[in-house]
Design an enzyme around this catalytic site. Structure first.
Site, PDB file in Angstrom:
ATOM      1  N   TYR A  86      -5.146   1.340   1.676  1.00 17.07           N
ATOM      2  CA  TYR A  86      -4.592   0.680   0.489  1.00 17.07           C
ATOM      3  C   TYR A  86      -4.069  -0.693   0.889  1.00 17.07           C
ATOM      4  O   TYR A  86      -3.422  -0.856   1.934  1.00 17.07           O
ATOM      5  CB  TYR A  86      -3.440   1.493  -0.110  1.00 17.07           C
ATOM      6  N   GLU A 117      -4.500  -5.454  -6.273  1.00 18.61           N
ATOM      7  CA  GLU A 117      -4.599  -4.391  -5.271  1.00 18.61           C
ATOM      8  C   GLU A 117      -6.042  -3.966  -5.043  1.00 18.61           C
ATOM      9  O   GLU A 117      -6.889  -4.063  -5.938  1.00 18.61           O
ATOM     10  CB  GLU A 117      -3.741  -3.190  -5.637  1.00 18.61           C
TER      11      GLU A 117
END
Length: 378
Positions: A101, A189
């Site tokens: 991530y 993101e």
């Protein structure tokens, strides 16, 4: 404003972030054609602005172009959490060895952006933060200096990234920061950022949220807006330059000035009622603008009373009164209304409304008490 995955990844690629080859399709035959171009082994991904697409069956792996068409047919007919799937992203399938991530958002407490990385990618990052916060590594970015190389390198080390991938990871982190900053984002993101079997880093999924207040600087982003996820009234209000937010109460509010609108909502709460909306018509509102605002308020079936609170400075009270009467001539309604007009041409405005037999009030407290009483059926 939220961007779809394909829109986010297209933006990312402009800043040097590697993404899979992919095409966007709105009909199943396009998906088959694109699958043929990409070698047949593809992923069909529903493009809707909600989470949980995979669990809902909106992300499927196809091994042949024919299967890609069949899956696209199925997914394009779906609704995921109430939103229709109008497009699918056809991405080349990738062999994955690890999922990471990487994201940036605003940290209001720290008053600066924060970049986060975690070796626990590919899952709900909020759940990771709740259950295992130590797995999320953070670095704070000075907006005047930008992301420094040592910060990106520290993230790579902290998530145990192989040394051979430090440099490409740092380039991706720098690209994500550049995309975030240049597009006035509040969130950017990549989840997951994957390590492929060829030992390459690839942004398999992407998400961006752009600050609505900055869209005047980015007309090209404003054109990407997906109206399916937006409240009809808020979309309509934007056309007329109105600041409108739908709430859950029963008293519609029309006020000029954001501060006065907040105070009006507070007074309604104090009197035992609940506002149905925040609506600021701004300074110098014309009769047409007021009429549009009233139509938007009355489109909410929950509204049992409407409270107007107008302080006439730049905005003339007689213009507001004419706007109210214009709207009432266009929209049939039995919803009772209470009007408080103070300031420039207030007497003329009150006279016009009195002739139309509308309830008026001298003070905000009196107006709120009347509106709450009406809404409660008194």
């Amino acid at each position: 404003m939220k961007l779809h995955e394909y829109q986010s990844k297209q933006l990312f690629s402009r800043y040097g972030i590697p993404i899979p080859r992919g095409r966007i399709a709105s009909i199943a035959s396009e998906a088959r054609h694109f699958a043929e171009e990409l070698g047949g082994h593809v992923v069909i991904k529903a493009q809707v602005l909600v989470g949980g697409r995979g669990k809902a069956g909106g992300i499927r792996l196809a091994k042949t172009p024919k299967e890609a068409e069949e899956l696209a047919t199925m997914i394009l007919g779906m609704e995921i959490k109430g939103l229709p799937v109008r497009k699918v992203l056809v991405d080349e399938a990738v062999s994955i060895t690890k999922e990471i991530y990487l994201g940036i958002t605003n940290d209001r407490a720290a008053r600066r952006p924060v970049m986060m990385a975690s070796a626990a990618g590919g899952v709900d990052i909020e759940e990771v933060a709740r259950v295992s916060p130590e797995k999320i590594i953070k670095v704070y970015i000075d907006p005047l200096l930008g992301l420094r190389d040592y910060q990106a390198r520290d993230l790579a080390v902290s998530i145990d990234l192989p040394r051979s991938l430090w440099r490409p990871f740092m380039e991706i982190a720098a690209g994500l920061w550049a995309a975030y900053q240049a597009n006035d984002a509040t969130l950017a993101e990549i989840n997951p950022l994957v390590i492929t079997s060829e030992q390459r880093l690839l942004a398999l999924d992407g998400k961006m949220v752009v600050d609505d207040n900055a869209l005047f600087r980015h007309p090209e982003l404003d054109e990407m807006r997906d109206l399916d996820v937006e409240d009809w009234a808020e979309v309509e209000a934007r056309k007329f330059g109105l600041s409108y937010i739908s709430l859950d109460g029963e008293i519609g509010c029309m006020v000029n000035g954001a501060g006065l609108a907040m105070a009006t909502m507070d007074i309604i709460h104090l009197c035992g009622g609940e506002p149905a909306n925040f609506l600021d018509i701004g300074g110098g509102a014309s009769a047409d603008k007021v009429a549009a605002a009233l139509r938007i308020i009355l489109s909410d079936a929950r509204v049992k009373a409407v409270l107007f609170n107008i302080f006439g400075g730049i905005t003339r009270c007689d213009e507001v009164a004419r706007g109210i009467l214009t709207a009432l001539g266009e929209v049939e309604t039995k919803v009772p209304m209470v009007v408080r007009l103070v300031g420039t041409n207030a007497e003329e405005g009150r006279r016009l409304l009195a002739e139309a037999r509308m309830a008026t009030a001298e003070t905000l407290l009196e107006a709120a008490q009347k509106a709450v009483a009406i809404a409660k059926g008194a």
